[in-house]
Design an enzyme around this catalytic site. Sequence first.
Site, PDB file in Angstrom:
ATOM      1  N   SER A  38       0.836  -1.201   0.000  1.00  0.00           N
ATOM      2  CA  SER A  38       0.000   0.000   0.000  1.00  0.00           C
ATOM      3  C   SER A  38       0.875   1.256   0.000  1.00  0.00           C
ATOM      4  O   SER A  38       1.816   1.353  -0.792  1.00  0.00           O
ATOM      5  CB  SER A  38      -0.952  -0.037   1.205  1.00  0.00           C
ATOM      6  OG  SER A  38      -1.952   0.938   1.087  1.00  0.00           O
ATOM      7  N   ASP A 161      -5.433  -2.848  -3.104  1.00  0.00           N
ATOM      8  CA  ASP A 161      -4.396  -2.726  -2.081  1.00  0.00           C
ATOM      9  C   ASP A 161      -3.749  -4.080  -1.755  1.00  0.00           C
ATOM     10  O   ASP A 161      -4.435  -5.082  -1.555  1.00  0.00           O
ATOM     11  CB  ASP A 161      -5.074  -2.164  -0.822  1.00  0.00           C
ATOM     12  CG  ASP A 161      -4.109  -1.655   0.210  1.00  0.00           C
ATOM     13  OD1 ASP A 161      -3.166  -2.399   0.552  1.00  0.00           O
ATOM     14  OD2 ASP A 161      -4.293  -0.523   0.697  1.00  0.00           O
TER      15      ASP A 161
END
Length: 285
Positions: A38, A161
């Site tokens: 992320s 993500d």
Amino acid sequence: MKTGVIDVGGGLRGVYAAGIFDYCLDENIQFDLCIGVSAGSANVTSYIAGQKKRNYAFYTEYPFRKEYMSLRNFLFKKSYLDLDYVYGTLSNADGENPLDYQKIVNSPIDFLAVATDAKTGEAKYFGKNDLHLNDYSILKASSAIPFVCHPYEVDGIPYYDGALSDTIPIKKAFECGCDKVVLILTKPKDIARTIGKDGMFADRIQKKYPLSAERLRNRANQYNCGVELAKEYESRGQVLIIAPDDTCGVDTLTRNKSALKKFYEKGYQDAKAINAFINKTEYEV
């Protein structure tokens, strides 16, 4: 010995890791492998490029702009966070705060960015060869929080993500040949993660991406298991966990300049533990 570092991200809590990496640049601490999940993928690229304080602006200045995150973005672009603005408009060679792509290419440090195939729910590990000048799609893919962002496509495949599929990629680091690993968490290591809003966001993507929705519902459990595994490695001297004793009031999308600055400074101070760890040559098997 091959030493790796893992930054698990955490939205704007990533400012803590930004402080850690700036300390590493000041002290000329160099890792052999950087793995970013992320927002962590963006942190490690700036570190590899040697751009001290570059990440700091992405946490303490740009998030206050409507182009970065806003309801307007969500209404017109279907993403509360505009990843094209963050990793394109701002980061490209002609941008306000360009990433030094050539330094990354020339660096001996290896790099992985973790993303999640939105359709299969499986982890995808992008490497340095997947980065291209003015095309930082893999950073966008790694950072696309479900529902908050639409999935980001790389080579026609939609990604979410990386935290959905490999929240804490400790095993991956050792599979890549690391002997020792610094793990950066942006929450206290002894506080278990709860499902929070993950269930609600999973419901929002369930129809189109059911396998990613399932991953999202299990993210808290995967994170907690990952921390416990890291603690096992830590007890043998193979992992150093750097985590804050508190988050200074900063959460994933918290926009509070004084809190963000304080959290950055906490990361910078906590990073001092790295020196002794990487210089120690023995660990238990």
